[in-house]
Design an enzyme around this catalytic site. Structure first.
Site, PDB file in Angstrom:
ATOM      1  N   LYS A 182       1.264  -1.078  -0.492  1.00 21.54           N
ATOM      2  CA  LYS A 182       0.349   0.086  -0.043  1.00 21.54           C
ATOM      3  C   LYS A 182       0.628   1.128  -0.011  1.00 21.54           C
ATOM      4  CE  LYS A 182      -1.599  -1.303   4.107  1.00 21.54           C
ATOM      5  NZ  LYS A 182      -1.397  -2.657   4.487  1.00 21.54           N
ATOM      6  N   ARG A 229      -9.708   0.397   8.868  1.00 27.35           N
ATOM      7  CA  ARG A 229      -9.525  -1.328   9.432  1.00 27.35           C
ATOM      8  C   ARG A 229     -10.576  -1.836   9.925  1.00 27.35           C
ATOM      9  NH1 ARG A 229      -3.467   0.491   9.088  1.00 27.35           N
ATOM     10  NH2 ARG A 229      -2.245  -1.220   9.311  1.00 27.35           N
ATOM     11  N   ARG A 248      11.661  -4.136   5.612  1.00 30.98           N
ATOM     12  CA  ARG A 248      11.483  -2.604   5.167  1.00 30.98           C
ATOM     13  C   ARG A 248      13.141  -2.256   5.632  1.00 30.98           C
ATOM     14  NH1 ARG A 248       5.528  -1.195   4.931  1.00 30.98           N
ATOM     15  NH2 ARG A 248       6.077  -2.124   7.457  1.00 30.98           N
ATOM     16  N   ARG A 265      10.956  -0.577  11.241  1.00 31.76           N
ATOM     17  CA  ARG A 265      10.031  -0.391  12.426  1.00 31.76           C
ATOM     18  C   ARG A 265      10.190  -1.277  12.994  1.00 31.76           C
ATOM     19  NH1 ARG A 265       4.879   0.914   8.669  1.00 31.76           N
ATOM     20  NH2 ARG A 265       4.243  -0.300  10.317  1.00 31.76           N
ATOM     21  N   ARG A 302       0.041  -8.132  13.687  1.00 35.42           N
ATOM     22  CA  ARG A 302      -0.794  -7.271  13.047  1.00 35.42           C
ATOM     23  C   ARG A 302      -1.694  -8.522  11.860  1.00 35.42           C
ATOM     24  NH1 ARG A 302       4.896  -4.554  10.897  1.00 35.42           N
ATOM     25  NH2 ARG A 302       3.301  -3.464   9.544  1.00 35.42           N
TER      26      ARG A 302
END
Ligand code: AP5
Length: 247
Positions: free
Chosen positions: A46, A121, A160, A193, A204
């Site tokens: 996203k 969400r 990431r 992160r 998650r």
């Protein structure tokens, strides 16, 4: 050019910046308004696709995760409330996120529409968004569903790296920076992160399947969901997005 003209003396802004902003606004004036939602599990892409759509259609990009992380870093009352849930990979309360989106949608940069990345969400958030838009005589145009198998996501999430001030995202394997650990544009260090670990990813994903998948059903009933093959390479996903948005 993010600062408002009320606080900037335009005579002090370099001509080249003024001209490029003018050209951008001229190009934007011919683009159709769009109100988009990007939904998908963590690591589905996203945040990678949002800046491309934002530039193509002159929309504002509102990513609730980024907004919440900024509030946590600044230790604002909102950030203090959100931190515990975020660290554990759980969702923060509907009231908190609905409040920040309601406020953010008033920004002039959202005039031609928006990309909501990571919001709504929960079904409650989706209903509140509909109420907010109804008051303005508007509605969501399209929901892009970044459909992908869970098994692919751990490698994407743990590899990431992020440039915090710009939000630029890299990946050690799929989108490496020119120099390891360093932002291509500014030369500043990249960070990982806190919630980008295999353990937190499990929570998650659980939150996604339990609380966010019903949001896809909610919009499917309205006939506005477009399913993307988010497991494909980034450029192929971009092509799919462009096809959906031009139809
Ligand atoms: P948030 O920041 O929204 O995280 P997320 O939804 O888990 O999404 P990510 O940012 O992890 O993934 P992405 O899909 O943007 O992937 P990306 O493009 O970077 O939320 C964080 C937390 O905030 C939540 O857990 C919650 O606590 C809270 N929160 C936020 N919104 C909330 C809300 N509305 N209500 C309640 N709580 C909320 O891609 C990932 C990596 O893969 C990158 O390295 C990228 O380079 C690479 N990549 C991307 N696309 C591809 C591709 N096609 N092929 C190969 N690699 C790719």
């Amino acid at each position: 050019m993010a600062t408002s003209s009320a606080s900037v003396n335009l005579e002090d802004v370099p001509s080249v910046d003024l001209m490029s902003e003018l050209l951008r606004r001229m190009k934007c004036s011919s683009k159709p308004d769009k109100r988009l939602i990007l939904v998908g599990p963590p690591g589905s892409g996203k945040g990678t696709q949002s800046p491309i759509i934002k530039d193509d259609y002159c929309l504002c990009h509102l990513a609730t995760g980024d907004m919440l992380r900024a509030a946590v870093a600044a230790k604002t009352p909102l950030g203090v409330k959100a931190k515990e849930a975020m660290d554990k990979g759980e969702l923060v309360s509907d009231d908190l996120v609905v409040g920040i989106i309601d406020e953010a949608l008033k920004k002039p940069s959202c005039q031609k529409g928006f990309i909501l990345d990571g919001f709504p969400r929960t079904v409650v958030q989706a209903q509140k968004l509909d109420e907010m838009l109804e008051k303005k005589g508007a509605k969501v145009d399209k929901v892009l569903n970044f459909a992908i198998d869970d098994a692919i996501l751990e490698e994407r999430i743990t590899g990431r790296w992020i440039h915090p001030s710009s939000g630029r995202t890299y990946h050690t394997k799929f989108a490496p920076p020119k120099v390891l650990g360093v932002d291509d544009v500014t030369g500043e260090p990249l960070i990982q992160r806190k919630d980008d670990t295999a353990t937190v990813l499990k929570s998650r994903l659980e939150a996604f399947h339990k609380q966010t998948e019903p949001v896809i059903d909610y919009y499917s009933k309205k006939g506005i969901v477009a399913n993307l093959h988010a497991e494909k390479p980034p450029k192929e996903v971009t092509t799919e997005v462009q096809k959906v948005l031009s139809s």
